[in-house]
Design a protein around this motif. Structure first.
Motif, PDB file in Angstrom:
ATOM      1  N   ASP A  88       0.830  -1.208   0.000  1.00 17.49           N
ATOM      2  CA  ASP A  88       0.000   0.000   0.000  1.00 17.49           C
ATOM      3  C   ASP A  88       0.863   1.256   0.000  1.00 17.49           C
ATOM      4  OD1 ASP A  88      -2.722   1.305   0.351  1.00 17.49           O
ATOM      5  OD2 ASP A  88      -1.683   2.057   2.131  1.00 17.49           O
ATOM      6  N   ALA A  89       1.933   1.243   0.804  1.00 17.14           N
ATOM      7  CA  ALA A  89       2.809   2.413   0.879  1.00 17.14           C
ATOM      8  C   ALA A  89       3.470   2.688  -0.470  1.00 17.14           C
ATOM      9  CB  ALA A  89       3.869   2.201   1.957  1.00 17.14           C
ATOM     10  N   LEU A  90       3.966   1.647  -1.116  1.00 17.20           N
ATOM     11  CA  LEU A  90       4.610   1.824  -2.421  1.00 17.20           C
ATOM     12  C   LEU A  90       3.606   2.322  -3.453  1.00 17.20           C
ATOM     13  CD1 LEU A  90       6.833  -1.398  -2.509  1.00 17.20           C
ATOM     14  CD2 LEU A  90       7.632   0.956  -2.198  1.00 17.20           C
ATOM     15  N   HIS A  95       8.531   5.969  -0.172  1.00 21.34           N
ATOM     16  CA  HIS A  95       9.693   5.122   0.052  1.00 21.34           C
ATOM     17  C   HIS A  95       9.456   4.345   1.345  1.00 21.34           C
ATOM     18  CE1 HIS A  95      11.949   7.281  -3.058  1.00 21.34           C
ATOM     19  NE2 HIS A  95      11.486   8.409  -2.525  1.00 21.34           N
ATOM     20  N   VAL A  96      10.058   3.142   1.468  1.00 15.46           N
ATOM     21  CA  VAL A  96       9.755   2.279   2.612  1.00 15.46           C
ATOM     22  C   VAL A  96      11.030   1.728   3.255  1.00 15.46           C
ATOM     23  CG1 VAL A  96       8.618   0.165   3.402  1.00 15.46           C
ATOM     24  CG2 VAL A  96       7.525   1.592   1.650  1.00 15.46           C
ATOM     25  N   LEU A  97      11.102   1.879   4.567  1.00 19.33           N
ATOM     26  CA  LEU A  97      12.079   1.157   5.395  1.00 19.33           C
ATOM     27  C   LEU A  97      11.266   0.180   6.235  1.00 19.33           C
ATOM     28  CD1 LEU A  97      14.854   0.625   6.690  1.00 19.33           C
ATOM     29  CD2 LEU A  97      14.349   2.472   8.310  1.00 19.33           C
ATOM     30  N   ALA A  98      11.537  -1.120   6.068  1.00 20.62           N
ATOM     31  CA  ALA A  98      10.753  -2.146   6.753  1.00 20.62           C
ATOM     32  C   ALA A  98      11.604  -2.888   7.772  1.00 20.62           C
ATOM     33  CB  ALA A  98      10.178  -3.140   5.755  1.00 20.62           C
ATOM     34  N   GLU A  99      10.989  -3.210   8.909  1.00 17.85           N
ATOM     35  CA  GLU A  99      11.636  -4.077   9.884  1.00 17.85           C
ATOM     36  C   GLU A  99      11.832  -5.451   9.249  1.00 17.85           C
ATOM     37  OE1 GLU A  99      10.886  -5.632  14.502  1.00 17.85           O
ATOM     38  OE2 GLU A  99       9.289  -4.644  13.376  1.00 17.85           O
ATOM     39  N   LYS A 100      12.899  -6.147   9.647  1.00 18.15           N
ATOM     40  CA  LYS A 100      13.118  -7.498   9.123  1.00 18.15           C
ATOM     41  C   LYS A 100      12.133  -8.471   9.785  1.00 18.15           C
ATOM     42  CE  LYS A 100      14.788  -9.442  12.947  1.00 18.15           C
ATOM     43  NZ  LYS A 100      14.157 -10.600  13.605  1.00 18.15           N
TER      44      LYS A 100
END
Length: 343
Positions: A88-90, A95-100
Motif C-alpha cells: 500500500d505504501a509503495l 519510500h519504505v524502510l521495513a523491519e526485518k
C-alpha cells in the motif's frame, strides 16, 4: 531545511520506538506522523519525545493519505502484516524502510521489490547487523584473507524470551547470523538443512508447532559450511559468531560490549606425526563508534535523497534472506532433509 524528507513511523512497539528516536534526531528528517493501533502508545511517545502538535498521531494507516508531502514510511509491525502495508505504501508513492524480515513469503518479497523499482522508490530492510561496526570490520578482515583458507563457521544465538507467537525461533533469530555469514563470505548458501524441537507451543491450528530450538547448517558454493544454534528458552544468553581459517579465527561476541571483535591467530606445524600449535596470539580489533540502527536510518535517508537503493540492505537483499529462511523451514518440516537453493 530544503533537503528534509517527511517520514511517518508505523508501529511504535519495542522496535518502532527506536526508529522514531533515530529519525527525530536526524536533521534531514521531519517526522510528520506516527501510526499505532494502541492510542495509549501514541500518548506515551508524544510525551516521551515531546512531539510537536503538528505531528499526526493516528491509529489508522489510511490517515497518512491526508498528510501532505509525505516522503517515506518506516514500518515496525508484526511480520505477517508487512506485505499489505508495504504494498500500500509503495502504491501511494512512499519510500519504505521495513523491519526485518521483509515478509514471510519469498514470492511476496519479489513482488514488492519489483513494485518499488517500477515506481522508482526505495525499499530497504533494517538488517541492523549489516550496519554494525563489528560486522563491517569483520568483512574486511575475512575478505582480505587474514584467516587463510576458510574452513567453517559457527554461531550461537540463545536467550530466555521473548517467545514469539507469530513466528518460530528460526524466523525470529536466524536471519541475523545468516546475514552476517553472507556478508563476510560474499556468498549465498546453495544448500540448507534445519532440525528443531518444540516444547512451549505445540502443534495446533494457531502455531503449527513453533520450534523453540533450531540447529541449522548452511552450505556455500565453495563448500564452506556454517552451523547455527538458535534457542529462545535458554537463560545462557549468547550472541557469538565465528569463522575458522587455516591461520586463525575471527570471533564476533556481541556480549563483550567493550571488545566484541577478536582475531585469534594460531595454526599447526607438523613435526613427524604430531601437529604442534604455533603462532598463537590474540588481537582485539578497534571499531568505529555508531549505533547500528542509527546507521540504518541514515542510510535510508541518504538513499531516498539520492534515489539510490542501498547496496547493503536493499529489498533484494531482504528477499534473498527470506528465500533462505523459507528453504530452512521446508527442511525443518521434513526433519532435516537438505534443501537446495537457486542462486
Amino acid at each position: 531545511m530544503t533537503n528534509q524528507i517527511k517520514i511517518a513511523v508505523i508501529g511504535i512497539g519495542r522496535w518502532g520506538v527506536h526508529l522514531l528516536r533515530n529519525f527525530l534526531a536526524d536533521p534531514q528528517v521531519n517526522v510528520v506522523a506516527v501510526v499505532d493501533p494502541h492510542p495509549e502508545r501514541l500518548a506515551v511517545v508524544k510525551q516521551q519525545f515531546n512531539l510537536d502538535e503538528n505531528v499526526v498521531l493516528t491509529t489508522q494507516c489510511q490517515d497518512l493519505k491526508k498528510v501532505p508531502g509525505l516522503t517515506g514510511v518506516a514500518i515496525a509491525t508484526p511480520a505477517s502484516t508487512h506485505y499489505a502495508l508495504i504494498k500500500d505504501a509503495l502504491q501511494q508513492g512512499y519510500h519504505v524502510l521495513a523491519e526485518k524480515p521483509l515478509t514471510l513469503n519469498p514470492v511476496e518479497c519479489r513482488e514488492l521489490c519489483q513494485l518499488a523499482e517500477q515506481h522508482h522508490l526505495i525499499l530497504m530492510v533494517d538488517h541492523t547487523y549489516l550496519f554494525h561496526p563489528a560486522v563491517e570490520r569483520g568483512k574486511t578482515v575475512v575478505q582480505a584473507g587474514k584467516l587463510g583458507d576458510l574452513r567453517y563457521g559457527y554461531a550461537t544465538r540463545t536467550h530466555l524470551g521473548p517467545v514469539r507467537q507469530d513466528v518460530d525461533a528460526l524466523w525470529d533469530l536466524a536471519i541475523h547470523d545468516i546475514a552476517i555469514f553472507n556478508a563476510w563470505l560474499g556468498q549465498i548458501p546453495v544448500k540448507v538443512q534445519a532440525t528443531g524441537t518444540v516444547w512451549l507451543q505445540g502443534e495446533d491450528a494457531k502455531t503449527r508447532g513453533m520450534a523453540d530450538l533450531v540447529w541449522l547448517t548452511l552450505t556455500y558454493p565453495d563448500g564452506f559450511q556454517a552451523y547455527i544454534h538458535l534457542c529462545w528458552l535458554n537463560p545462557d544468553k549468547q550472541r557469538r559468531l565465528g569463522i575458522v581459517g587455516s591461520l586463525g579465527s575471527l570471533i564476533f561476541d556481541e556480549m563483550l560490549r567493550s571488545s566484541p571483535l577478536t582475531l585469534l591467530y594460531g595454526e599447526f606445524e607438523q613435526q613427524g606425526n604430531q601437529f604442534i600449535p604455533v603462532n598463537q596470539r590474540q588481537e582485539v580489533l578497534e571499531l568505529e563508534p555508531g549505533e547500528p540502527l542509527g546507521r540504518v536510518c541514515s542510510c535510508f535517508v541518504v538513499s531516498v535523497l539520492n534515489n539510490t537503493p542501498s547496496k547493503v540492505s536493499s529489498g533484494w537483499v531482504g528477499t534473498e534472506l527470506v528465500e533462505i529462511l523459507a528453504a530452512l523451514t521446508l527442511s525443518l518440516q521434513q526433519g532435516g532433509k537438505p534443501v537446495f537453493l537457486d542462486v
